[in-house]
Design a protein around this motif. Structure first.
Motif, PDB file in Angstrom:
ATOM      1  N   ASP A   1       0.855  -1.181   0.000  1.00  0.00           N
ATOM      2  CA  ASP A   1       0.000   0.000   0.000  1.00  0.00           C
ATOM      3  C   ASP A   1       0.896   1.239   0.000  1.00  0.00           C
ATOM      4  O   ASP A   1       1.610   1.490   0.961  1.00  0.00           O
ATOM      5  N   LEU A   2       0.880   2.037  -1.084  1.00  0.00           N
ATOM      6  CA  LEU A   2       1.752   3.192  -1.205  1.00  0.00           C
ATOM      7  C   LEU A   2       1.046   4.506  -0.891  1.00  0.00           C
ATOM      8  O   LEU A   2       1.608   5.573  -1.091  1.00  0.00           O
ATOM      9  N   ARG A   3      -0.184   4.450  -0.369  1.00  0.00           N
ATOM     10  CA  ARG A   3      -0.961   5.671  -0.187  1.00  0.00           C
ATOM     11  C   ARG A   3      -0.356   6.599   0.845  1.00  0.00           C
ATOM     12  O   ARG A   3      -0.562   7.809   0.787  1.00  0.00           O
ATOM     13  N   ASP A   4       0.390   6.081   1.802  1.00  0.00           N
ATOM     14  CA  ASP A   4       0.947   6.911   2.863  1.00  0.00           C
ATOM     15  C   ASP A   4       2.380   7.341   2.569  1.00  0.00           C
ATOM     16  O   ASP A   4       3.048   7.882   3.439  1.00  0.00           O
ATOM     17  N   LEU A   5       2.859   7.095   1.355  1.00  0.00           N
ATOM     18  CA  LEU A   5       4.221   7.456   0.988  1.00  0.00           C
ATOM     19  C   LEU A   5       4.233   8.737   0.164  1.00  0.00           C
ATOM     20  O   LEU A   5       3.376   8.933  -0.697  1.00  0.00           O
ATOM     21  N   CYS A   6       5.201   9.610   0.429  1.00  0.00           N
ATOM     22  CA  CYS A   6       5.393  10.770  -0.422  1.00  0.00           C
ATOM     23  C   CYS A   6       6.026  10.311  -1.738  1.00  0.00           C
ATOM     24  O   CYS A   6       6.450   9.158  -1.875  1.00  0.00           O
ATOM     25  N   ASP A   7       6.093  11.198  -2.713  1.00  0.00           N
ATOM     26  CA  ASP A   7       6.633  10.819  -4.022  1.00  0.00           C
ATOM     27  C   ASP A   7       8.083  10.344  -3.925  1.00  0.00           C
ATOM     28  O   ASP A   7       8.474   9.377  -4.583  1.00  0.00           O
ATOM     29  N   LEU A   8       8.892  11.022  -3.110  1.00  0.00           N
ATOM     30  CA  LEU A   8      10.304  10.656  -2.986  1.00  0.00           C
ATOM     31  C   LEU A   8      10.454   9.252  -2.395  1.00  0.00           C
ATOM     32  O   LEU A   8      11.250   8.444  -2.887  1.00  0.00           O
ATOM     33  N   ALA A   9       9.686   8.956  -1.356  1.00  0.00           N
ATOM     34  CA  ALA A   9       9.747   7.628  -0.733  1.00  0.00           C
ATOM     35  C   ALA A   9       9.225   6.555  -1.682  1.00  0.00           C
ATOM     36  O   ALA A   9       9.759   5.444  -1.737  1.00  0.00           O
ATOM     37  N   THR A  10       8.187   6.889  -2.447  1.00  0.00           N
ATOM     38  CA  THR A  10       7.651   5.939  -3.420  1.00  0.00           C
ATOM     39  C   THR A  10       8.699   5.594  -4.465  1.00  0.00           C
ATOM     40  O   THR A  10       8.874   4.425  -4.832  1.00  0.00           O
ATOM     41  N   ALA A  11       9.420   6.611  -4.944  1.00  0.00           N
ATOM     42  CA  ALA A  11      10.455   6.376  -5.955  1.00  0.00           C
ATOM     43  C   ALA A  11      11.606   5.556  -5.393  1.00  0.00           C
ATOM     44  O   ALA A  11      12.097   4.623  -6.039  1.00  0.00           O
ATOM     45  N   GLY A  12      12.044   5.884  -4.177  1.00  0.00           N
ATOM     46  CA  GLY A  12      13.159   5.156  -3.572  1.00  0.00           C
ATOM     47  C   GLY A  12      12.817   3.715  -3.279  1.00  0.00           C
ATOM     48  O   GLY A  12      13.531   2.785  -3.678  1.00  0.00           O
ATOM     49  N   LEU A  13      11.710   3.489  -2.573  1.00  0.00           N
ATOM     50  CA  LEU A  13      11.287   2.124  -2.252  1.00  0.00           C
ATOM     51  C   LEU A  13      10.931   1.368  -3.522  1.00  0.00           C
ATOM     52  O   LEU A  13      11.277   0.189  -3.683  1.00  0.00           O
ATOM     53  N   GLY A  14      10.256   2.043  -4.455  1.00  0.00           N
ATOM     54  CA  GLY A  14       9.840   1.394  -5.688  1.00  0.00           C
ATOM     55  C   GLY A  14      11.011   0.884  -6.502  1.00  0.00           C
ATOM     56  O   GLY A  14      10.958  -0.206  -7.077  1.00  0.00           O
ATOM     57  N   ARG A  15      12.087   1.643  -6.570  1.00  0.00           N
ATOM     58  CA  ARG A  15      13.266   1.201  -7.313  1.00  0.00           C
ATOM     59  C   ARG A  15      13.846  -0.085  -6.715  1.00  0.00           C
ATOM     60  O   ARG A  15      14.233  -1.000  -7.444  1.00  0.00           O
ATOM     61  N   VAL A  16      13.907  -0.133  -5.387  1.00  0.00           N
ATOM     62  CA  VAL A  16      14.450  -1.327  -4.738  1.00  0.00           C
ATOM     63  C   VAL A  16      13.531  -2.529  -4.967  1.00  0.00           C
ATOM     64  O   VAL A  16      13.989  -3.653  -5.181  1.00  0.00           O
ATOM     65  N   VAL A  17      12.222  -2.288  -4.945  1.00  0.00           N
ATOM     66  CA  VAL A  17      11.261  -3.360  -5.204  1.00  0.00           C
ATOM     67  C   VAL A  17      11.440  -3.912  -6.622  1.00  0.00           C
ATOM     68  O   VAL A  17      11.430  -5.128  -6.837  1.00  0.00           O
ATOM     69  N   VAL A  18      11.619  -3.015  -7.599  1.00  0.00           N
ATOM     70  CA  VAL A  18      11.770  -3.456  -8.986  1.00  0.00           C
ATOM     71  C   VAL A  18      13.020  -4.310  -9.154  1.00  0.00           C
ATOM     72  O   VAL A  18      12.984  -5.395  -9.751  1.00  0.00           O
ATOM     73  N   VAL A  19      14.167  -3.845  -8.625  1.00  0.00           N
ATOM     74  CA  VAL A  19      15.397  -4.626  -8.751  1.00  0.00           C
ATOM     75  C   VAL A  19      15.270  -5.950  -8.018  1.00  0.00           C
ATOM     76  O   VAL A  19      15.699  -6.997  -8.519  1.00  0.00           O
ATOM     77  N   SER A  20      14.648  -5.931  -6.846  1.00  0.00           N
ATOM     78  CA  SER A  20      14.473  -7.167  -6.073  1.00  0.00           C
ATOM     79  C   SER A  20      13.632  -8.181  -6.826  1.00  0.00           C
ATOM     80  O   SER A  20      13.905  -9.384  -6.798  1.00  0.00           O
ATOM     81  N   SER A  21      12.609  -7.707  -7.522  1.00  0.00           N
ATOM     82  CA  SER A  21      11.755  -8.621  -8.282  1.00  0.00           C
ATOM     83  C   SER A  21      12.525  -9.272  -9.418  1.00  0.00           C
ATOM     84  O   SER A  21      12.335 -10.456  -9.721  1.00  0.00           O
ATOM     85  N   MET A  22      13.422  -8.504 -10.062  1.00  0.00           N
ATOM     86  CA  MET A  22      14.212  -9.074 -11.147  1.00  0.00           C
ATOM     87  C   MET A  22      15.200 -10.114 -10.630  1.00  0.00           C
ATOM     88  O   MET A  22      15.392 -11.174 -11.243  1.00  0.00           O
ATOM     89  N   ILE A  23      15.824  -9.834  -9.491  1.00  0.00           N
ATOM     90  CA  ILE A  23      16.757 -10.800  -8.910  1.00  0.00           C
ATOM     91  C   ILE A  23      16.012 -12.044  -8.445  1.00  0.00           C
ATOM     92  O   ILE A  23      16.453 -13.182  -8.655  1.00  0.00           O
ATOM     93  N   ALA A  24      14.839 -11.852  -7.832  1.00  0.00           N
ATOM     94  CA  ALA A  24      14.053 -12.981  -7.335  1.00  0.00           C
ATOM     95  C   ALA A  24      13.587 -13.883  -8.464  1.00  0.00           C
ATOM     96  O   ALA A  24      13.472 -15.098  -8.301  1.00  0.00           O
ATOM     97  N   SER A  25      13.308 -13.291  -9.634  1.00  0.00           N
ATOM     98  CA  SER A  25      12.845 -14.100 -10.760  1.00  0.00           C
ATOM     99  C   SER A  25      13.894 -15.115 -11.182  1.00  0.00           C
ATOM    100  O   SER A  25      13.566 -16.176 -11.710  1.00  0.00           O
ATOM    101  N   ALA A  26      15.170 -14.800 -10.948  1.00  0.00           N
ATOM    102  CA  ALA A  26      16.251 -15.716 -11.302  1.00  0.00           C
ATOM    103  C   ALA A  26      16.422 -16.827 -10.274  1.00  0.00           C
ATOM    104  O   ALA A  26      17.210 -17.747 -10.487  1.00  0.00           O
ATOM    105  N   LEU A  27      15.685 -16.756  -9.168  1.00  0.00           N
ATOM    106  CA  LEU A  27      15.790 -17.780  -8.119  1.00  0.00           C
ATOM    107  C   LEU A  27      14.684 -18.818  -8.223  1.00  0.00           C
ATOM    108  O   LEU A  27      14.598 -19.709  -7.392  1.00  0.00           O
ATOM    109  N   ARG A  28      13.851 -18.732  -9.244  1.00  0.00           N
ATOM    110  CA  ARG A  28      12.656 -19.574  -9.292  1.00  0.00           C
ATOM    111  C   ARG A  28      12.992 -21.056  -9.410  1.00  0.00           C
ATOM    112  O   ARG A  28      12.237 -21.911  -8.968  1.00  0.00           O
ATOM    113  N   SER A  29      14.138 -21.374  -9.998  1.00  0.00           N
ATOM    114  CA  SER A  29      14.500 -22.778 -10.107  1.00  0.00           C
ATOM    115  C   SER A  29      14.929 -23.352  -8.752  1.00  0.00           C
ATOM    116  O   SER A  29      14.991 -24.562  -8.568  1.00  0.00           O
ATOM    117  N   TYR A  30      15.239 -22.461  -7.779  1.00  0.00           N
ATOM    118  CA  TYR A  30      15.633 -22.913  -6.448  1.00  0.00           C
ATOM    119  C   TYR A  30      14.482 -22.854  -5.452  1.00  0.00           C
ATOM    120  O   TYR A  30      14.609 -23.330  -4.326  1.00  0.00           O
TER     121      TYR A  30
END
Length: 208
Positions: A1-30
């Motif tokens: 839920d991003l409703r309580d985040l300011c734009d700066l926090a949304t961008a910062g957290l969102g970037r980490v979420v995006v990279v984490s999702s890409m790294i996690a996708s490579a772990l699916r075989s494990y």
């Protein structure tokens, strides 16, 4: 839920979420998972993101209501919001103990920091670009990114070419705001119009 985040926090957290999702996708075989921890000295504080191989993610940021002036390019100053500190990545890749890697934050821009992490902690030269496009209403319109990593037998000249191409590319948010497709972005980021798209589920099914 991003409703309580300011734009700066949304961008910062969102970037980490995006990279984490890409790294996690490579772990699916494990059937593994990962945790990313950003400890910066900027006003946003710490960022923590956890993800599993099913691409279920959750994230936390210490100070979600921080606002800063726009940077010199008129964009959200994520770099200043995060500041300098450390990036730690914990990965479960099916071994007895999880893999833990840590590096310093170079810029706080997240993409550059993860590229540095891969190079230093995993000895894998990488190009990482990530962005979160936020509308005037504060809602996330688009979020995405890419990670380019060479195979073990890749020649150095190819790596040098990829790095030189990506230095000149617009930011990920600009590419998304222009309506570029995934294929468009891949062609621009690699300089090669002959691309193949693999479905991860089919790829891992083939490997197993």
């Amino acid at each position: 839920d991003l409703r309580d985040l300011c734009d700066l926090a949304t961008a910062g957290l969102g970037r980490v979420v995006v990279v984490s999702s890409m790294i996690a996708s490579a772990l699916r075989s494990y059937e593994g998972g990962l945790a990313v921890r950003i400890r910066g000295d900027g006003p946003l504080g710490n960022i923590v993101v956890c993800a599993n191989s099913a691409l279920e993610l959750k994230g936390y940021i210490t100070n979600p209501e921080v606002e800063l002036p726009l940077n010199n390019e008129g964009k959200l100053d994520v770099s200043k919001g995060i500041g300098l500190g450390t990036l730690t990545l914990i990965k479960d890749i099916g071994l007895k103990a999880p893999y833990v890697g840590t590096c310093e934050l170079l810029t706080g821009e997240i993409g550059d920091d993860f590229a540095y992490y891969f190079n230093v902690s995993e000895q894998t030269p990488s190009v990482v670009s990530v962005g979160v496009l936020i509308g005037k209403d504060g809602n996330v319109q688009k979020a995405g990114g890419y990670i380019i990593q060479p195979l073990p037998d890749c020649e150095d000249k190819v790596i040098d070419k990829l790095e030189s191409i990506n230095i000149k590319l617009p930011a990920m948010t600009e590419l998304m705001s222009e309506g570029r497709t995934i294929d468009d972005i891949v062609v621009n980021a690699t300089g090669d119009e002959k691309i193949e798209t693999f479905n991860l589920d089919n790829l891992y099914r083939y490997k197993n």
